[in-house]
Scaffold this active site. Structure first.
Site, PDB file in Angstrom:
ATOM      1  N   ALA A  15       0.839  -1.208   0.000  1.00 55.65           N
ATOM      2  CA  ALA A  15       0.000   0.000   0.000  1.00 55.65           C
ATOM      3  C   ALA A  15       0.871   1.254   0.000  1.00 55.65           C
ATOM      4  O   ALA A  15       0.634   2.181  -0.785  1.00 55.65           O
ATOM      5  CB  ALA A  15      -0.932   0.001   1.213  1.00 55.65           C
ATOM      6  N   ALA A 155       7.952   5.569  12.657  1.00 59.25           N
ATOM      7  CA  ALA A 155       6.983   6.621  12.951  1.00 59.25           C
ATOM      8  C   ALA A 155       6.465   6.394  14.366  1.00 59.25           C
ATOM      9  O   ALA A 155       6.046   5.293  14.711  1.00 59.25           O
ATOM     10  CB  ALA A 155       5.834   6.560  11.954  1.00 59.25           C
ATOM     11  N   ASP A 225       1.089  -0.249  14.882  1.00 67.18           N
ATOM     12  CA  ASP A 225       1.592   1.107  15.198  1.00 67.18           C
ATOM     13  C   ASP A 225       0.693   2.212  14.633  1.00 67.18           C
ATOM     14  O   ASP A 225       0.360   3.171  15.323  1.00 67.18           O
ATOM     15  CB  ASP A 225       2.996   1.324  14.619  1.00 67.18           C
ATOM     16  CG  ASP A 225       4.057   0.477  15.291  1.00 67.18           C
ATOM     17  OD1 ASP A 225       3.744  -0.170  16.311  1.00 67.18           O
ATOM     18  OD2 ASP A 225       5.198   0.458  14.788  1.00 67.18           O
ATOM     19  N   ARG A 286     -12.195 -18.780   4.365  1.00 68.73           N
ATOM     20  CA  ARG A 286     -11.153 -19.061   5.367  1.00 68.73           C
ATOM     21  C   ARG A 286     -11.701 -19.218   6.778  1.00 68.73           C
ATOM     22  O   ARG A 286     -11.227 -20.042   7.545  1.00 68.73           O
ATOM     23  CB  ARG A 286     -10.109 -17.947   5.345  1.00 68.73           C
ATOM     24  CG  ARG A 286      -9.252 -18.017   4.110  1.00 68.73           C
ATOM     25  CD  ARG A 286      -8.268 -16.877   4.058  1.00 68.73           C
ATOM     26  NE  ARG A 286      -7.435 -16.998   2.865  1.00 68.73           N
ATOM     27  CZ  ARG A 286      -6.573 -16.071   2.471  1.00 68.73           C
ATOM     28  NH1 ARG A 286      -6.423 -14.953   3.177  1.00 68.73           N
ATOM     29  NH2 ARG A 286      -5.853 -16.245   1.397  1.00 68.73           N
TER      30      ARG A 286
HETATM   31  P1  ADP Z   1       0.051  -3.320   3.489  1.00 71.87           P
HETATM   32  O1  ADP Z   1      -0.279  -4.669   2.973  1.00 71.87           O
HETATM   33  O2  ADP Z   1      -1.123  -2.606   4.023  1.00 71.87           O
HETATM   34  O3  ADP Z   1       0.877  -2.542   2.514  1.00 71.87           O
HETATM   35  P2  ADP Z   1       2.384  -4.347   4.871  1.00 71.87           P
HETATM   36  O4  ADP Z   1       2.342  -5.228   6.030  1.00 71.87           O
HETATM   37  O5  ADP Z   1       2.768  -4.951   3.569  1.00 71.87           O
HETATM   38  O6  ADP Z   1       0.971  -3.587   4.767  1.00 71.87           O
HETATM   39  O7  ADP Z   1       3.406  -3.130   5.109  1.00 71.87           O
HETATM   40  C1  ADP Z   1       3.379  -2.328   6.239  1.00 71.87           C
HETATM   41  C2  ADP Z   1       4.766  -1.719   6.415  1.00 71.87           C
HETATM   42  O8  ADP Z   1       4.723  -0.732   7.438  1.00 71.87           O
HETATM   43  C3  ADP Z   1       5.810  -2.740   6.853  1.00 71.87           C
HETATM   44  O9  ADP Z   1       6.923  -2.656   6.012  1.00 71.87           O
HETATM   45  C4  ADP Z   1       6.150  -2.315   8.286  1.00 71.87           C
HETATM   46  O10 ADP Z   1       7.463  -2.625   8.663  1.00 71.87           O
HETATM   47  C5  ADP Z   1       5.888  -0.836   8.230  1.00 71.87           C
HETATM   48  N1  ADP Z   1       5.637  -0.203   9.550  1.00 71.87           N
HETATM   49  C6  ADP Z   1       4.841  -0.656  10.545  1.00 71.87           C
HETATM   50  N2  ADP Z   1       4.847   0.177  11.591  1.00 71.87           N
HETATM   51  C7  ADP Z   1       5.669   1.213  11.260  1.00 71.87           C
HETATM   52  C8  ADP Z   1       6.094   2.407  11.919  1.00 71.87           C
HETATM   53  N3  ADP Z   1       5.691   2.704  13.157  1.00 71.87           N
HETATM   54  N4  ADP Z   1       6.935   3.232  11.263  1.00 71.87           N
HETATM   55  C9  ADP Z   1       7.367   2.942  10.003  1.00 71.87           C
HETATM   56  N5  ADP Z   1       7.023   1.831   9.345  1.00 71.87           N
HETATM   57  C10 ADP Z   1       6.169   0.968   9.947  1.00 71.87           C
END
Ligand code: ADP
Length: 457
Positions: A15, A155, A225, A286
């Protein structure tokens, strides 16, 4: 070091990278903040299969489909508790998203379709290199077009100005902190909370327990987060109680098997318990399968035969996984059903009877568990058997967004400066995400979020 960009994207999964690329293409200067030392999140761990109606492979194969049919199946599969207009947006834009990934980003797709439970037709395309086959081209494209990706940067907190508009984020990098400001807006794309045991126990209402005894298919980074940060400044959370268990996973790692592929290939396999009996429609939604497996009270088994494996070229495609699983004792192969049963202490007589009954059912068009699709006769060995358990896979809930990917507060008002897309949001999948619809969602809404984030003032 403090920095300023037009658009600040939090999270470099499917995303976030899609949003960043679209925001940059719309003329914004963009940074992606990623807490891990690598990109990809849960997306890179997935098979990145994308459900899209009337796609190029369906056209080749003469499969009739429509966005309306996909939307109906997502909506009903999700227990009709999603926001229907959001489901429609995903279904209406999924094929354009897949074509964008293929033609603009350079993702290479297989020439076959994937057919997960919950879809009435085969409609998902699969990247040749699965999750990495989607994420790596996205990352290369983003960087090649001037998007900055800041790794090892977490973040911590969203910053608002005096009017309440989101204008940046506080981040930490090791023991340093900094402020990253956004001239236009911030996009939340930090994923769900499947790896946060406390959060999933707190929100879960459906399953008996989701404590640490239940493993997860998720990246350890996926701990909610973004959901917590957004809630702190007033974002509305919806569908938080709906947590998806992936039905059948390797009991040692908790992660799904590539070698369970007959289950989503249109060929099919059967699940049996220790008693050698089937207990559920193996291509049901599922949640139905997970419930069925949990009711067996322990390990269950998936079985298919050599002909199925050969038609899907599994032994070549998954040679490493078969070898590893054989060594770990979670996979076994033998000439007769009696032998595979004996290996795992399954009632052999019942197993033989179960397989006969399954085959007879196919001939007579009646299945004990009402299964009507992905059924092929399995009569001859050798037989393949896998041990399986359920795992936490996807959290359907999250921050509420509208059709522009704007985050809504608890009064239903748009929160200025804040957009969200992907698993961090809770509007699309209801109480059960239908397989292969997450990649459609994150790509469609990632792109929408990126475009609108760039246009925000
Ligand atoms: P989506 O499928 O919605 O794109 P993903 O799980 O593939 O979600 O990706 C979410 C990303 O956000 C991961 O790479 C994760 O490490 C990152 N992430 C999660 N929390 C934080 C944060 N607090 N700050 C920065 N990156 C984060």
């Amino acid at each position: 070091e403090d920095k300023t960009y037009d658009v600040v994207v939090l999270g470099a999964g499917g995303a976030g990278l899609s949003a960043a690329i679209e925001a940059q293409a719309a003329g914004a200067n963009v940074v992606v903040i990623e807490k891990m030392p690598y990109v990809g999140g849960n997306t890179i761990l997935s098979y990145a299969e994308l459900a899209c109606p009337n796609n190029w492979l369906q056209e080749e194969q003469g499969i009739e489909d429509s966005p309306e049919l996909m939307a109906k199946e997502m909506w009903e599969g999700g227990g009709k508790v999603a926001k229907k207009e959001m489901v429609d947006i995903v279904a209406n834009n999924a094929t354009a998203a897949a074509e964008w990934l293929r033609d603009e980003i350079g993702v290479k797709y297989q020439d076959y379709l994937v057919w997960e439970g919950g879809h009435s037709v085969a409609r998902a395309v699969e990247p040749i290199d699965l999750g990495p086959g989607m994420i790596n081209p996205l990352k290369e494209y983003a960087e090649g077009h001037g998007v900055e990706i800041m790794l090892n940067t977490k973040a911590e907190e969203l910053i608002q100005d005096e009017t309440g508009k989101v204008v940046g984020v506080k981040v930490s990098q090791g023991d340093q902190t900094a402020t990253i400001s956004a001239n236009r807006s911030v996009v939340l794309a930090t994923g769900g909370f499947g790896a946060n045991v406390e959060m999933r126990e707190h929100y879960n209402t459906r399953w008996e327990t989701l404590d640490e005894s239940v493993k997860t298919t998720n990246s350890p980074a996926i701990v909610g987060d973004g959901i917590v940060m957004a809630e702190k400044i007033g974002a509305n959370l919806i569908n938080m109680e709906h947590i998806q268990l992936y039905p059948f996973n390797n009991p040692i790692t908790g992660v799904f098997y590539g070698i369970e592929a007959p289950s989503w290939s249109g060929e099919g396999l059967i699940y049996v318990n220790k008693d050698g009996k089937r207990f559920v429609n193996e291509v049901a939604m599922r949640d139905v399968r997970a419930e069925g497996i949990l009711a067996q009270g322990g390990l269950v088994y998936a079985i298919y035969n050599q002909e199925v494996a050969d038609r899907l070229n599994l032994e070549e495609k998954f040679a490493d996984e078969y070898a590893r699983c054989l060594e770990d004792g979670v996979f076994f192969k033998a000439d007769t059903l009696e032998e595979v049963a004996e290996h795992y202490g399954i009632n052999a007589e019942n197993l033989v009877e179960t397989m006969d009954k399954y085959n007879e059912g196919i001939e007579n068009n009646t299945d004990e568990f009402g299964r009507t699709t992905s059924m092929v006769t399995m009569k001859e060995g050798p037989w393949f058997i896998l041990e399986g358990v359920v795992s936490v896979h996807h959290t359907m809930g999250g921050v509420e967004i509208n059709e522009n990917a704007e985050v809504l507060d608890t009064e239903g008002s748009v929160m200025p400066g804040l957009f969200a897309a992907g698993e961090v949001t809770g509007s699309v999948h209801g109480n059960n995400r239908v397989g292969t619809c997450a990649i459609a969602d994150i790509t469609v809404f990632g792109r929408i979020a990126g475009r609108n984030a760039a246009a925000a003032e």
